[in-house]
Design a protein around this motif. Structure first.
Motif, short mmCIF file in Angstrom:
data_model
loop_
_atom_site.label_atom_id
_atom_site.label_comp_id
_atom_site.label_asym_id
_atom_site.label_seq_id
_atom_site.Cartn_x
_atom_site.Cartn_y
_atom_site.Cartn_z
N THR A 1 0.82 -1.22 0.00
CA THR A 1 0.00 0.00 0.00
C THR A 1 0.85 1.27 0.00
O THR A 1 0.31 2.36 0.01
N LYS A 2 2.18 1.13 -0.04
CA LYS A 2 3.05 2.30 0.08
C LYS A 2 3.66 2.79 -1.23
O LYS A 2 4.00 3.95 -1.36
N SER A 3 3.78 1.92 -2.23
CA SER A 3 4.52 2.28 -3.45
C SER A 3 3.74 3.21 -4.37
O SER A 3 4.33 3.90 -5.19
N GLY A 4 2.40 3.24 -4.24
CA GLY A 4 1.60 4.04 -5.16
C GLY A 4 1.36 3.35 -6.49
O GLY A 4 0.96 3.97 -7.47
N VAL A 5 1.58 2.01 -6.52
CA VAL A 5 1.41 1.22 -7.72
C VAL A 5 0.34 0.17 -7.46
O VAL A 5 0.39 -0.53 -6.45
N THR A 6 -0.64 0.07 -8.36
CA THR A 6 -1.64 -0.99 -8.28
C THR A 6 -1.82 -1.61 -9.66
O THR A 6 -1.48 -0.99 -10.67
N VAL A 7 -2.37 -2.83 -9.67
CA VAL A 7 -2.65 -3.52 -10.92
C VAL A 7 -3.95 -4.28 -10.75
O VAL A 7 -4.18 -4.90 -9.72
N GLU A 8 -4.81 -4.21 -11.76
CA GLU A 8 -6.04 -5.00 -11.73
C GLU A 8 -6.20 -5.73 -13.05
O GLU A 8 -5.87 -5.21 -14.11
N GLY B 1 -2.64 -1.08 -14.96
CA GLY B 1 -1.87 -0.63 -13.82
C GLY B 1 -2.16 0.83 -13.55
O GLY B 1 -2.57 1.58 -14.44
N THR B 2 -1.96 1.21 -12.30
CA THR B 2 -2.12 2.60 -11.89
C THR B 2 -0.88 2.99 -11.10
O THR B 2 -0.40 2.20 -10.28
N LEU B 3 -0.36 4.17 -11.36
CA LEU B 3 0.76 4.65 -10.55
C LEU B 3 0.58 6.11 -10.24
O LEU B 3 -0.01 6.87 -11.01
N LYS B 4 1.06 6.48 -9.07
CA LYS B 4 0.99 7.88 -8.64
C LYS B 4 2.21 8.61 -9.17
O LYS B 4 3.32 8.07 -9.18
N GLY B 5 1.99 9.85 -9.60
CA GLY B 5 3.10 10.68 -10.05
C GLY B 5 4.07 10.91 -8.90
O GLY B 5 3.64 11.18 -7.77
N LEU C 1 7.12 -0.03 -11.05
CA LEU C 1 7.98 0.85 -10.25
C LEU C 1 9.02 1.53 -11.13
O LEU C 1 9.38 2.68 -10.90
N SER C 2 9.49 0.84 -12.16
CA SER C 2 10.44 1.43 -13.11
C SER C 2 9.80 2.55 -13.90
O SER C 2 10.43 3.57 -14.18
N LEU C 3 8.52 2.37 -14.26
CA LEU C 3 7.79 3.46 -14.95
C LEU C 3 7.67 4.67 -14.04
O LEU C 3 7.84 5.81 -14.47
N GLN C 4 7.36 4.41 -12.78
CA GLN C 4 7.23 5.50 -11.82
C GLN C 4 8.57 6.24 -11.67
O GLN C 4 8.62 7.47 -11.66
N ALA C 5 9.66 5.47 -11.62
CA ALA C 5 10.99 6.08 -11.52
C ALA C 5 11.33 6.85 -12.79
O ALA C 5 11.97 7.91 -12.72
N LEU C 6 10.90 6.34 -13.94
CA LEU C 6 11.16 7.02 -15.21
C LEU C 6 10.51 8.40 -15.23
O LEU C 6 11.07 9.36 -15.79
#
Length: 191
Positions: free
Chosen positions: A17-24, A35-39, A105-110
């Motif tokens: 619940t901490k990374s800001g990344v989800t997938v359904e 997938g969903t990611l927080k900026g 997580l790599s997309l979020q880092a990108l």
């Protein structure tokens, strides 16, 4: 496709619940997900919620997932036209030791650390290199317009009112390039 591994990966993503990344999973097809990611904080994408289309082949995890942004994003390594992503682990640097979560997580880092010298979108990369302040302004505007958690898309809302799920609606609109009628046809035919 190793469904046991995939189920384990999805459980791991759900429990984080901490990374800001989800997938359904979309529908009952394990090979198609959203997938969903927080900026990332302190980036032009901060406060944004970005959706990613994820498709797996039968060769997963030996072949990288095919991913593209559904949400429009102004970034040197993401096509502003179709959401295609230029990221080495989604191509030649993929390893079966990686997972959907590490890819997300790599997309979020990108988003935090663009690579303008290896661009997917040359126009955005040129702006990033030549006029960084303009790039940041443009990226923030797109984040507010397309990725704001508070944003209400009229087309989305109309299709959701018809009883379709949010993930399915977003995916259909993305595949139909925003054409509401075509998205409705995709939803109705289940394609």
């Amino acid at each position: 496709m190793d469904t046991n591994r995939l189920a384990k990966e999805l459980r791991e993503i759900q429990s984080d619940t901490k990374s800001g990344v989800t997938v359904e999973v979309l529908g009952d097809n394990l090979a198609h997900m959203q997938g969903t990611l927080k900026g990332p904080e302190e980036s032009p994408y901060e406060g944004g919620k970005f959706y990613v289309d994820i498709q797996l082949t039968n060769s997963y995890p030996f072949e990288a997932p095919k991913m593209r942004f559904i949400t429009k994003v102004w970034h040197p390594n993401v096509s502003s036209a179709n959401g295609a992503i230029c990221l080495d682990i989604l191509k030649d640097q993929w390893s079966p030791a990686l997972s959907i979560k590490t890819a997300m997580l790599s997309l979020q880092a990108l988003l935090s650390t663009p690579e303008p010298n290896d661009p997917q979108d040359a126009v955005v990369a040129r702006q990033y290199l030549d006029s960084y302040e303009e790039f940041v302004k443009h990226a923030k505007e797109w984040t507010a317009k397309y990725a704001s958690e508070n944003r209400k898309d009229e087309k989305e809302e109309k299709l959701k009112e018809m009883g379709f799920g949010e993930a399915a609606v977003r995916n259909a609109l993305s595949r139909a390039a925003g054409d509401e009628q075509q998205a409705l046809e995709l939803l109705l035919t289940g394609l």
